[in-house]
Design an enzyme around this catalytic site. Structure first.
Site, PDB file in Angstrom:
ATOM      1  N   LYS A 125       4.139   2.802   5.624  1.00 12.80           N
ATOM      2  CA  LYS A 125       3.704   1.665   6.453  1.00 12.80           C
ATOM      3  C   LYS A 125       2.520   2.063   7.352  1.00 12.80           C
ATOM      4  O   LYS A 125       2.503   1.822   8.575  1.00 12.80           O
ATOM      5  CB  LYS A 125       4.880   1.131   7.284  1.00 12.80           C
ATOM      6  CG  LYS A 125       4.879  -0.397   7.374  1.00 12.80           C
ATOM      7  CD  LYS A 125       6.205  -0.936   7.807  1.00 12.80           C
ATOM      8  CE  LYS A 125       6.083  -2.328   8.399  1.00 12.80           C
ATOM      9  NZ  LYS A 125       5.391  -3.323   7.586  1.00 12.80           N
TER      10      LYS A 125
HETATM   11  N1  PMP Z   1       6.540  -4.095   1.532  1.00 12.90           N
HETATM   12  C1  PMP Z   1       5.518  -4.166   2.404  1.00 12.90           C
HETATM   13  C2  PMP Z   1       4.155  -3.737   1.962  1.00 12.90           C
HETATM   14  C3  PMP Z   1       5.736  -4.634   3.705  1.00 12.90           C
HETATM   15  O1  PMP Z   1       4.728  -4.715   4.575  1.00 12.90           O
HETATM   16  C4  PMP Z   1       7.041  -5.036   4.077  1.00 12.90           C
HETATM   17  C5  PMP Z   1       7.309  -5.555   5.460  1.00 12.90           C
HETATM   18  N2  PMP Z   1       7.649  -4.520   6.346  1.00 12.90           N
HETATM   19  C6  PMP Z   1       8.081  -4.917   3.136  1.00 12.90           C
HETATM   20  C7  PMP Z   1       7.777  -4.442   1.868  1.00 12.90           C
HETATM   21  C8  PMP Z   1       9.490  -5.259   3.491  1.00 12.90           C
HETATM   22  O2  PMP Z   1      10.061  -4.267   4.290  1.00 12.90           O
HETATM   23  P1  PMP Z   1      11.202  -4.561   5.364  1.00 12.90           P
HETATM   24  O3  PMP Z   1      12.307  -5.246   4.654  1.00 12.90           O
HETATM   25  O4  PMP Z   1      11.595  -3.235   5.873  1.00 12.90           O
HETATM   26  O5  PMP Z   1      10.583  -5.423   6.405  1.00 12.90           O
END
Ligand code: PMP
Length: 301
Positions: free
Chosen positions: A158
């Site tokens: 991230k």
């Molecule tokens: N993939 C990406 C590229 C994202 O930005 C997100 C959002 N955080 C997710 C998947 C989903 O992750 P999460 O369920 O932890 O929010």
């Protein structure tokens, strides 16, 4: 998308009014994308506003900092304490979105990892659905942009700089008249949505691309595994080809900001006219978590 911000933020180790939390135009992270961030949601629980899976989110931040070698001394217990303190100061309600970011805060001009870092946190109200397509589902394209590979900008971290990849895919999708995009990995297998993970349903089984398809291992995705296991719905992580994607019985996306969002169309292929039965089952179980799985929430009071 514009949401209402809460009045206080964490900046340079202090809680201060959000409008005073300002950085210099010379800030290193602004130029080189040397930062990592999180997105955490607050739900309505019987005991008050509850932060969903705070430990998991903080742990993902810590792993990202460590994996990328950021020179930031991450103290998970302190970060959790600080987020809770800010949540109380802001008197947050359910449907709040919490955005922590750890970024290279010095103003030296080089894209090095070595440098000074700061943790900043702000909060905003995110009422209602991110995609307002409860009835129609969302329409997406398969992007011509490839998901960042783990040898380029590790998708599991991230990293702020990695999100130009998502921005390009979303921009292309919108110009083509779609709501969002699905990205393929370096081997042309399905990776994920531009800012959310993806599941397909095939003959009653939930399938989602594995970590080595260059995905962010979402916390909502992990929750869906747990929901599926509890409801005895078969599920697996497996490579998904574009052909399998197009011929899926159901397709849905999941993420913190986007919750669970069903997909009606991919490119010119109709997937389903209504939310599919397994998607509906997962969505319903997800909405009951604040009552049935209180242990996943850190109540702010
Ligand atoms: N993939 C990406 C590229 C994202 O930005 C997100 C959002 N955080 C997710 C998947 C989903 O992750 P999460 O369920 O932890 O929010």
């Amino acid at each position: 998308m514009q949401f209402q911000n809460y009045p206080y933020a964490i900046f340079e180790k202090k809680i201060i009014p959000l409008e005073e939390a300002k950085i210099s135009i010379m800030t290193n992270a602004l130029h080189y994308g040397v930062g990592i961030f999180g997105g955490i949601k607050v739900f309505d629980t019987p005991d008050g506003p509850g932060i969903f899976r705070l430990d998991d989110h903080v742990s993902r931040l810590q792993k990202s900092v460590e994996f990328l070698n950021f020179r930031y001394k991450f103290n998970a217990a302190q970060v959790k304490k600080d987020i809770l303190k800010l949540a109380k100061k802001n008197k947050i309600q359910a449907q709040t979105y919490i955005r922590p970011i750890i970024y290279r805060s010095d103003t030296r001009i080089s894209p090095a990892i070595e440098g000074d870092y700061d943790l900043a946190v702000y909060m905003l109200a995110m009422p209602g659905a991110y995609y307002n397509y409860e009835e129609e589902g969302i329409r997406v394209n398969v992007s011509s942009w490839q998901r960042n590979s783990s040898l380029a900008i590790p998708p599991k971290t991230k990293a702020t700089g990695g999100y130009i990849n998502s921005a390009l895919a979303i921009d292309e999708a919108k110009k083509l008249g779609f709501d969002s995009a699905i990205m393929l990995d370096k081997d042309d297998y399905v990776s994920e949505g531009a800012v959310m993970n993806l599941f397909i349903v095939k003959e009653g089984c939930l399938i989602t691309p594995p970590a080595d398809s260059d995905i962010l291992e979402g916390i909502t995705r992990k929750t869906i595994f747990e929901i599926a296991a509890e409801a005895k719905i078969p599920f697996k992580e497996a490579k998904v080809s574009k052909e399998e994607l197009y011929s899926a019985d159901e397709v849905f996306f999941c993420g913190t900001a986007t919750d669970i969002t069903w997909c009606s169309q991919i490119d010119d292929k109709n997937i389903s006219k209504a939310r599919g039965p397994l998607t509906a089952k997962i969505e319903s179980a997800f909405s009951k978590l604040p009552v049935q799985h209180k242990e996943l929430f850190t109540v702010v009071n």
